[in-house]
Scaffold this active site. Structure first.
Site, PDB file in Angstrom:
ATOM      1  N   ASP A  31       0.812  -1.225   0.000  1.00 58.80           N
ATOM      2  CA  ASP A  31       0.000   0.000   0.000  1.00 58.80           C
ATOM      3  C   ASP A  31       0.844   1.272   0.000  1.00 58.80           C
ATOM      4  O   ASP A  31       0.559   2.215  -0.724  1.00 58.80           O
ATOM      5  CB  ASP A  31      -0.913   0.038   1.239  1.00 58.80           C
ATOM      6  CG  ASP A  31      -2.076  -0.923   1.095  1.00 58.80           C
ATOM      7  OD1 ASP A  31      -2.178  -1.553   0.000  1.00 58.80           O
ATOM      8  OD2 ASP A  31      -2.853  -1.066   2.054  1.00 58.80           O
ATOM      9  N   GLU A  33       3.808   1.793  -1.059  1.00 59.08           N
ATOM     10  CA  GLU A  33       4.475   1.987  -2.354  1.00 59.08           C
ATOM     11  C   GLU A  33       3.491   2.571  -3.358  1.00 59.08           C
ATOM     12  O   GLU A  33       3.797   3.489  -4.113  1.00 59.08           O
ATOM     13  CB  GLU A  33       4.943   0.616  -2.895  1.00 59.08           C
ATOM     14  CG  GLU A  33       6.387   0.278  -2.630  1.00 59.08           C
ATOM     15  CD  GLU A  33       7.322   1.308  -3.239  1.00 59.08           C
ATOM     16  OE1 GLU A  33       7.547   1.282  -4.472  1.00 59.08           O
ATOM     17  OE2 GLU A  33       7.817   2.157  -2.474  1.00 59.08           O
ATOM     18  N   ASP A  35       0.801   4.265  -2.703  1.00 53.49           N
ATOM     19  CA  ASP A  35       0.493   5.656  -2.346  1.00 53.49           C
ATOM     20  C   ASP A  35       1.617   6.598  -2.763  1.00 53.49           C
ATOM     21  O   ASP A  35       1.376   7.703  -3.241  1.00 53.49           O
ATOM     22  CB  ASP A  35       0.275   5.780  -0.831  1.00 53.49           C
ATOM     23  CG  ASP A  35      -0.978   5.047  -0.399  1.00 53.49           C
ATOM     24  OD1 ASP A  35      -1.816   4.754  -1.282  1.00 53.49           O
ATOM     25  OD2 ASP A  35      -1.112   4.748   0.800  1.00 53.49           O
ATOM     26  N   GLU A 109     -24.644 -19.749 -13.279  1.00 53.45           N
ATOM     27  CA  GLU A 109     -23.912 -18.686 -12.596  1.00 53.45           C
ATOM     28  C   GLU A 109     -24.715 -18.108 -11.434  1.00 53.45           C
ATOM     29  O   GLU A 109     -25.940 -18.164 -11.455  1.00 53.45           O
ATOM     30  CB  GLU A 109     -23.586 -17.544 -13.576  1.00 53.45           C
ATOM     31  CG  GLU A 109     -24.260 -17.692 -14.905  1.00 53.45           C
ATOM     32  CD  GLU A 109     -23.796 -16.726 -15.971  1.00 53.45           C
ATOM     33  OE1 GLU A 109     -23.985 -15.529 -15.754  1.00 53.45           O
ATOM     34  OE2 GLU A 109     -23.257 -17.200 -16.998  1.00 53.45           O
ATOM     35  N   LYS A 111     -26.659 -15.325  -9.412  1.00 51.26           N
ATOM     36  CA  LYS A 111     -27.347 -14.099  -9.809  1.00 51.26           C
ATOM     37  C   LYS A 111     -26.990 -13.046  -8.763  1.00 51.26           C
ATOM     38  O   LYS A 111     -27.399 -13.133  -7.601  1.00 51.26           O
ATOM     39  CB  LYS A 111     -28.849 -14.343  -9.833  1.00 51.26           C
ATOM     40  CG  LYS A 111     -29.647 -13.155 -10.306  1.00 51.26           C
ATOM     41  CD  LYS A 111     -31.057 -13.606 -10.689  1.00 51.26           C
ATOM     42  CE  LYS A 111     -31.847 -12.477 -11.304  1.00 51.26           C
ATOM     43  NZ  LYS A 111     -32.291 -11.495 -10.325  1.00 51.26           N
ATOM     44  N   LYS A 282     -28.298 -20.456 -18.367  1.00 45.33           N
ATOM     45  CA  LYS A 282     -28.397 -19.905 -19.725  1.00 45.33           C
ATOM     46  C   LYS A 282     -27.905 -20.924 -20.732  1.00 45.33           C
ATOM     47  O   LYS A 282     -26.924 -21.622 -20.467  1.00 45.33           O
ATOM     48  CB  LYS A 282     -27.480 -18.677 -19.866  1.00 45.33           C
ATOM     49  CG  LYS A 282     -27.677 -17.594 -18.869  1.00 45.33           C
ATOM     50  CD  LYS A 282     -26.527 -16.590 -18.959  1.00 45.33           C
ATOM     51  CE  LYS A 282     -26.771 -15.435 -18.004  1.00 45.33           C
ATOM     52  NZ  LYS A 282     -25.605 -14.576 -17.842  1.00 45.33           N
ATOM     53  N   CYS A 403     -35.215   6.002  29.992  1.00 41.87           N
ATOM     54  CA  CYS A 403     -35.207   7.147  30.916  1.00 41.87           C
ATOM     55  C   CYS A 403     -36.405   7.181  31.853  1.00 41.87           C
ATOM     56  O   CYS A 403     -36.461   8.032  32.733  1.00 41.87           O
ATOM     57  CB  CYS A 403     -35.127   8.456  30.136  1.00 41.87           C
ATOM     58  SG  CYS A 403     -36.662   8.868  29.296  1.00 41.87           S
ATOM     59  N   CYS A 418     -41.181   7.767  23.366  1.00 45.56           N
ATOM     60  CA  CYS A 418     -40.791   8.279  24.669  1.00 45.56           C
ATOM     61  C   CYS A 418     -40.965   9.793  24.665  1.00 45.56           C
ATOM     62  O   CYS A 418     -40.698  10.451  23.666  1.00 45.56           O
ATOM     63  CB  CYS A 418     -39.333   7.918  24.911  1.00 45.56           C
ATOM     64  SG  CYS A 418     -38.559   8.924  26.166  1.00 45.56           S
ATOM     65  N   CYS A 423     -33.932  12.190  27.308  1.00 48.42           N
ATOM     66  CA  CYS A 423     -33.735  10.748  27.183  1.00 48.42           C
ATOM     67  C   CYS A 423     -32.399  10.460  26.482  1.00 48.42           C
ATOM     68  O   CYS A 423     -32.157  10.954  25.381  1.00 48.42           O
ATOM     69  CB  CYS A 423     -34.874  10.135  26.383  1.00 48.42           C
ATOM     70  SG  CYS A 423     -34.671   8.370  26.109  1.00 48.42           S
TER      71      CYS A 423
HETATM   72  P1  AMP Z   1     -34.881  -9.693 -12.901  1.00 48.40           P
HETATM   73  O1  AMP Z   1     -34.569  -8.221 -12.859  1.00 48.40           O
HETATM   74  O2  AMP Z   1     -35.352 -10.255 -11.615  1.00 48.40           O
HETATM   75  O3  AMP Z   1     -35.682 -10.072 -14.097  1.00 48.40           O
HETATM   76  O4  AMP Z   1     -33.464 -10.415 -13.057  1.00 48.40           O
HETATM   77  C1  AMP Z   1     -32.650 -10.117 -14.131  1.00 48.40           C
HETATM   78  C2  AMP Z   1     -31.484  -9.327 -13.626  1.00 48.40           C
HETATM   79  O5  AMP Z   1     -30.562 -10.143 -12.942  1.00 48.40           O
HETATM   80  C3  AMP Z   1     -30.697  -8.783 -14.742  1.00 48.40           C
HETATM   81  O6  AMP Z   1     -31.214  -7.543 -15.126  1.00 48.40           O
HETATM   82  C4  AMP Z   1     -29.332  -8.622 -14.158  1.00 48.40           C
HETATM   83  O7  AMP Z   1     -29.254  -7.304 -13.680  1.00 48.40           O
HETATM   84  C5  AMP Z   1     -29.295  -9.521 -12.958  1.00 48.40           C
HETATM   85  N1  AMP Z   1     -28.221 -10.523 -12.962  1.00 48.40           N
HETATM   86  C6  AMP Z   1     -27.396 -10.749 -11.924  1.00 48.40           C
HETATM   87  N2  AMP Z   1     -26.528 -11.716 -12.172  1.00 48.40           N
HETATM   88  C7  AMP Z   1     -26.787 -12.163 -13.419  1.00 48.40           C
HETATM   89  C8  AMP Z   1     -26.240 -13.171 -14.227  1.00 48.40           C
HETATM   90  N3  AMP Z   1     -25.250 -13.957 -13.800  1.00 48.40           N
HETATM   91  N4  AMP Z   1     -26.745 -13.344 -15.455  1.00 48.40           N
HETATM   92  C9  AMP Z   1     -27.787 -12.571 -15.875  1.00 48.40           C
HETATM   93  N5  AMP Z   1     -28.354 -11.617 -15.144  1.00 48.40           N
HETATM   94  C10 AMP Z   1     -27.878 -11.401 -13.923  1.00 48.40           C
END
Ligand code: AMP
Length: 660
Positions: A31, A33, A35, A109, A111, A282, A403, A418, A423
């Site tokens: 850190d 360095e 800075d 993935e 969310k 997906k 109080c 209250c 108080c």
């Molecule tokens: P919803 O708004 O409930 O329809 O959910 C969709 C939203 O989830 C999207 O608009 C993204 O902002 C969010 N999101 C978060 N993580 C992911 C992901 N891994 N893939 C796609 N959407 C995601």
């Protein structure tokens, strides 16, 4: 070395260190360095401002505050996702895809529960970032996004145009710290990290946003001119190679494997720096996606699995009451510790008496707990069949547990408050209000100073401020000798603000600035006010029955009496600063119209009020006089119609002189 060369080397080294720290989570530069190098770069940039480049790490917080955000149309819409709530629905989705497509692989993935943004790059340079908005048109938040250190400003490959989509969030530890600070300063808390992130990203001043330490994970390639990708995972690899931090994904090809991954992700949420509100599945192949297409709102090739909120039973040990900064009493259940959605829960809010009664929660009960928005534990229901014998319905206490002052229920809500003027639970808020600009206007003694004064046990009520010494104030953090001297002077000067402001500063319920003025004008001294009955108070224009009752109640409380005694001892003026209204125009209403030569409308109105009259803006039967200046129009006509006496400006001025 040439300064240009040195600046470039510093930029490159600092940007690389930032990338390692914020994107790879693998810092390689200590850190101090970092800075030191940043300071050197700042020096050189100050000497040679022409050489500042957009990718300089110093440019992340330099933006000017805006008046409003401009709208941005998204070239590729930011779509929503179809939610599903069970593993069976995940299987159905996979089946649908397999029927439509030959062999399918899926990306699974987390969310991220944040805000979707699109980041646009031209020739490898970050040019614009926008919120999702309605998916087609969002808001330009470029300057705020620049403050997010894991967003690269310059990309290694200079495609003519590249747009990626990501989720901005406030890391959980930052959120906790921010709320702790806000609590100390008496500011409203954010309900969850998502709201905190949204509030931060919509700040017009990027310097505020910079302090909020937002982060991002990129999850989609929206557009890449000059590049083709066969699959989502390939495009994510490319995004990663350009220096972005992405959402981790797994490529799987069967419903059972997807469901197993969903469970694994759910179990790992504690370790993630962001809140996760589901898992996204997906179709990975991009041409497959094209084949199944989208509905009006969502793609058909993806779903969002929403985890059911975790619920657990636990036993109520006791019901306790906390007093908030505004004096509101909030009951809480203390339960036997239970592990819930990643943390150990020992208590849950019960909101108010109505909530307790509706659910009939009693000490000894077994209750089902759940976390609202994954953060705040709440009671979902009481297991009445498990209730032990001899339990009793719970009643909120009649006195403040901090109080001892009596509590009152808001006439228009379920909150119980209250009434203690001293108080300790409300002290910080009361002090800050007392010193605020429209109240006693004490400059240089803000919320942070008040907090220290309370912690050091130096003040127990607003009157104690007047007894503080310069030495005591100089001892506080971030308070030098000079500012301590100024603070004492400001405190002492506030003694002569007058009864108008003092009444407002005392924080009596329903007594705002206006009521402070009206009461001071009517009674002139605090002692006269304190002798007024509820009826006398109600008889005053602009003071209603509820306000009158609150004022009486306040005046009667021993804590208020003590506070007033101390304020008098301190020499705080208990008299109205403004002269009482005269009697000359008592009961008369004036309407001013046309252009007056000698005074502005406001001045004329003030002169009328000072003589006990009223200045109104519309002519009616109740109008006593209309004062008509040059070019008077419809009001003069109306006055003639209603046969109201009309005065010229000279006649009006003569009346004023008569009364002097
Ligand atoms: P919803 O708004 O409930 O329809 O959910 C969709 C939203 O989830 C999207 O608009 C993204 O902002 C969010 N999101 C978060 N993580 C992911 C992901 N891994 N893939 C796609 N959407 C995601």
């Amino acid at each position: 070395m040439d300064y240009r060369e040195e600046m470039k080397q510093l930029r490159d080294r600092l940007n690389d260190a930032g990338y390692r720290y914020y994107v790879l989570d693998d810092p390689d530069l200590p850190d101090h360095e970092y800075d030191r190098m940043l300071r050197r770069l700042e020096e050189l940039e100050a000497e040679h401002p022409k050489e500042i480049t957009p990718d300089s790490p110093t440019q992340r917080v330099g933006g000017q505050a805006l008046d409003s955000f401009t709208q941005v149309e998204h070239p590729v819409p930011l779509e929503s996702l179809q939610d599903v709530f069970s593993q069976a629905e995940v299987e159905e989705f996979a089946q649908r895809m397999e029927e439509a497509l030959a062999e399918v692989s899926y990306s699974v993935e987390p969310k991220v529960d944040g805000l979707s943004v699109a980041l646009e790059y031209r020739d490898g340079e970050f040019v614009r970032g926008a919120t999702r908005g309605d998916g087609r048109v969002g808001e330009d938040v470029t300057e705020n996004l620049r403050t997010i250190r894991s967003i690269p400003m310059v990309l290694p490959e200079k495609l003519p145009r590249l747009i990626v989509r990501g989720e901005v969030f406030m890391p959980k530890n930052v959120f906790r710290k921010l709320n702790r600070q806000r609590e100390e300063l008496g500011e409203p808390l954010f309900a969850n990290p998502r709201n905190a992130a949204a509030g931060s990203l919509r700040q017009l001043d990027p310097k505020i946003c910079a302090k909020r330490l937002l982060d991002i994970r990129v999850f989609n390639l929206q557009l890449a001119e000059g590049r083709e990708f066969a699959s989502h995972s390939e495009s994510i690899d490319y995004i990663e190679s350009q220096g972005f931090r992405t959402i981790p994904h797994k490529v799987l090809s069967s419903a059972s494997a997807i469901n197993a991954e969903i469970v694994r992700l759910g179990d790992s949420r504690e370790e993630l720096p962001f809140d996760m509100d589901g898992a996204v599945v997906k179709v990975d192949d991009l041409s497959d996606r094209g084949r199944v297409g989208s509905t009006a709102k969502c793609p058909r090739w993806a779903i969002a699995y929403k985890y059911p909120p975790e619920r657990k039973p636990s036993k109520v040990r006791e019901i306790v009451v906390q007093v908030g900064r505004t004096g509101v009493l909030t009951p809480k259940v203390v339960v036997e510790p239970v592990r819930l959605a990643g943390t150990t829960v020992t208590n849950a809010t019960l909101h108010n008496q109505d909530f307790i009664e509706e659910k009939d929660i009693r000490v000894g009960d077994t209750v089902i707990l759940q976390k609202a928005g994954e953060i705040i534990p709440e009671v979902v229901e009481v297991c009445k069949d498990l209730r032990p014998e001899n339990t009793e319905p719970y009643r909120m206490p009649a006195a403040c547990p901090v109080c001892g002052a009596p509590v009152v229920r808001d006439p228009d809500g379920a909150a119980v408050r209250c009434t203690g003027a001293e108080c300790p639970a409300q002290l910080h808020r009361n002090l800050t209000h007392f010193a605020s600009r429209d109240a006693m206007d004490i400059d240089g003694v803000g919320p942070a100073v008040m907090l220290q004064l309370i912690e050091k046990d130096l003040v127990h009520n607003p009157a104690d401020l007047y007894f503080l010494t310069e030495e005591q104030l100089a001892d506080l953090e971030r308070m030098g000798k000079k500012s301590a001297k100024n603070a004492v002077a400001a405190i002492q000067a506030s003694r002569s603000r007058g009864l108008e402001r003092l009444l407002f500063a005392l924080g009596i319920r329903q007594v705002g600035q206006k009521a402070g003025k009206v009461l001071a004008a009517h009674f002139q001294t605090f002692d006269a006010l304190s002798e007024a009955t509820e009826e006398e108070l109600t008889a005053i224009d602009d003071v209603g029955g509820i306000t009158a009752a609150y004022i009486r109640e306040w005046l009667e409380s021993p804590q208020s009496k003590h506070l007033i005694g101390r304020l008098k001892e301190a020499g705080v003026s208990m008299e109205a600063a403004e002269q009482p209204a005269g009697e000359q125009f008592k009961g008369m209403t004036f309407v001013l119209t046309g252009a007056l030569q000698r005074f502005t409308r406001d001045e004329a109105a003030a002169l009328i009020e000072r003589r006990g009259g009223k200045a109104s803006t519309s002519v009616s039967k109740k109008t006593t006089y209309v004062v008509a200046g040059e070019n008077a129009g419809s009001k003069l006509r109306k006055a003639n119609e209603l046969q109201i006496p009309v005065l010229t400006e000279d006649q009006f001025a003569a009346m004023l002189e008569d009364g002097e």
